[in-house]
Motif scaffolding. Structure first.
Motif, mmCIF file in Angstrom:
data_model
loop_
_atom_site.group_PDB
_atom_site.id
_atom_site.type_symbol
_atom_site.label_atom_id
_atom_site.label_comp_id
_atom_site.label_asym_id
_atom_site.label_seq_id
_atom_site.Cartn_x
_atom_site.Cartn_y
_atom_site.Cartn_z
ATOM 1 N N TRP A 92 -10.981 -6.887 7.899
ATOM 2 C CA TRP A 92 -9.800 -7.231 7.115
ATOM 3 C C TRP A 92 -9.671 -6.247 5.959
ATOM 4 N N SER A 93 -8.473 -6.102 5.436
ATOM 5 C CA SER A 93 -8.239 -5.081 4.414
ATOM 6 C C SER A 93 -7.295 -5.592 3.336
ATOM 7 N N THR A 94 -7.578 -5.190 2.108
ATOM 8 C CA THR A 94 -6.656 -5.363 0.996
ATOM 9 C C THR A 94 -6.809 -4.151 0.091
ATOM 10 N N THR A 95 -5.858 -3.948 -0.806
ATOM 11 C CA THR A 95 -5.900 -2.786 -1.696
ATOM 12 C C THR A 95 -5.869 -3.237 -3.144
ATOM 13 N N LEU A 96 -6.804 -2.720 -3.935
ATOM 14 C CA LEU A 96 -6.851 -2.965 -5.367
ATOM 15 C C LEU A 96 -6.207 -1.800 -6.101
ATOM 16 N N ASP A 97 -5.967 -1.976 -7.387
ATOM 17 C CA ASP A 97 -5.442 -0.875 -8.202
ATOM 18 C C ASP A 97 -6.550 -0.203 -9.006
ATOM 19 N N HIS A 98 -7.819 -0.478 -8.611
ATOM 20 C CA HIS A 98 -8.960 0.062 -9.345
ATOM 21 C C HIS A 98 -10.174 0.075 -8.423
ATOM 22 N N SER A 99 -11.191 0.784 -8.830
ATOM 23 C CA SER A 99 -12.446 0.746 -8.083
ATOM 24 C C SER A 99 -13.197 -0.538 -8.410
#
Length: 431
Positions: A252-259
């Motif tokens: 599964w995948s999601t994207t953050l705006d930071h590490s």
């Protein structure tokens, strides 16, 4: 920015309680979750066991990070790469012994995540038991993404190449001849130079720990002081970062705006670590007979049945053989445990040919196996002087649960493996 130093340093000891901070003053003293952690950090507990587990079984660490991991958008099915992580092949599985050459058709131009392929599984992840065996091939670093496994802890076994693993809790450098253990739920990124190949044992059950030594006493096998845990290291990066999570057997995948590798300090007894296999203190016979392979256990994951492991990680390293009147290679046997074996380098002393570094074999429960004909002939006729087995490192991921190959694995198994045991001469009884 990252923390002030890029130097990779380690704390020593397995399963101990560590505390480490990348910024002085980031680690609170005397309180795990103060009202106002230093520098506006967030206190977050990572639990690898139930809260009420007995103290000696409880595994948890407190992380002090720049943002909480709760801050993410919904996960969606991962479709960014080959996604070769898969479940077992459908239908009945024959009780056949199986062996594989290093797969020649693993994807090229991939990072660690997209280079993973599942070979063997034996339990559904929702049961919180079992172990899976994967292979990996990677020739580029993970960039702008991290990986997290919610199904189990990962025992990474490089066969060639070096991995630089940047986890939430610090950095590990792991070359062939070493192993890395990444706890369930810890996010990490893998960087490499050139190409890297190896194995991954995914333990879905009780966390790996050192085996009990029993009559061996207080010394021997793997020593806790030889395991190395990273000191705190973090990165402060405000840029998109994809989080790929393995959950219930799928990606599964999601994207953050930071590490999310932003843990500035941590303390506890649940942490990544590495171990050099050459430090294993091998135990063996100095009189006669061949001890059980349990004497080669590095790490074990117990099941609910005492003495029956959910998963054992066992190695066959260089060692002296001195037993008198003894058949020195592994003897013929059938076993209630199921054995998945890999070869890091060299030759395995029970197989004359056909088992290559980077390859894999499977002997499921109660399947007869042992040395091939040529190895049996050589060992039976050998003059039994002390001899040292050198230049080899094989390993086994043994489990009380039968393994089921994936469809990928079944399609690539050697077709003539059974011939390794053909043409044994019949015993001649006195008339």
């Amino acid at each position: 920015m990252a923390n002030a130093t890029n130097e990779i340093r380690y704390l020593t000891g397995f399963g101990g309680h560590f505390e480490t901070e990348a910024v002085p003053g980031a680690l609170p003293k005397g309180r795990n979750s103060p009202q106002r952690p230093a520098f506006g950090l967030y206190a977050e507990q990572l639990s690898g066991s139930a809260f009420t587990a007995p103290r000696h079984e409880n595994r948890r660490s407190w992380l002090y990070r720049m943002r909480p991991t709760a801050d993410h958008r919904p996960f969606k099915p991962y479709s960014g790469g080959p996604a070769l992580i898969a479940g077992a092949a459908e239908g009945p599985i024959a009780p056949n012994r199986l062996r594989w050459d290093p797969p020649s058709d693993l994807p090229e131009g991939t990072d660690f995540v997209d280079g993973l392929v599942t070979m063997l599984v034996n339990r559904d992840p929702s049961e919180l038991t079992g172990v899976s065996v994967h292979l990996y091939r990677a020739n580029r670093s993970m960039t702008g993404r991290v990986f997290i496994d919610a199904d189990g802890e990962l025992l990474i076994i490089p066969q060639s190449g070096t991995l630089r693993i940047f986890t939430e809790m610090g950095r590990l450098e792991v070359a062939a001849g070493w192993i890395a253990l990444i706890p369930r739920g810890v996010r990490f990124r893998v960087e490499i130079d050139g190409e890297a190949r190896g194995y991954v044992a995914e333990n879905q059950g009780a966390t790996f720990r050192l085996p009990e030594l029993g009559p061996i006493g207080s010394n021997g096998l793997a020593n806790g002081r030889d395991f190395e845990t990273p000191v705190a290291a973090f990165e402060d990066v405000d840029a998109p970062c994809e989080v790929i999570q393995k959950y219930q057997g799928a990606l599964w995948s999601t994207t953050l705006d930071h590490s999310p590798l932003d843990v500035v300090a941590w303390h506890g007894n649940l942490a990544p670590c590495r171990y050099e296999l050459a430090r294993f203190n091998t135990i063996g016979t100095v009189s006669f007979d061949h001890p059980d392979p349990s004497i080669f256990t590095v790490l074990t994951s117990p099941s609910e049945t005492p003495g029956r492991a959910n998963a054992d990680f066992v190695i066959f390293p260089p060692r002296w053989m001195v037993g008198e009147d003894t058949f020195r290679p592994p003897w013929f046997h059938r076993n209630v445990m199921s054995e998945a074996m890999g070869l890091i380098h060299g030759e395995y002393d029970a197989k004359a040919e056909g088992f290559q570094p980077g390859g894999l074999s499977l002997h499921n429960l109660m399947s007869g196996h042992g040395p091939d004909v040529e190895s049996w002939k050589g060992a039976s006729a050998a003059e039994l002087k002390p001899v040292k087995i050198e230049g080899t490192m094989a390993f086994m991921v043994e489990s009380c649960w039968p393994y089921r190959p994936t469809q990928f694995a079944l399609e690539r198994a050697q077709q003539d493996y059974d011939l390794a045991w053909a043409d044994f001469p019949k015993a001649q009884l006195p008339k």
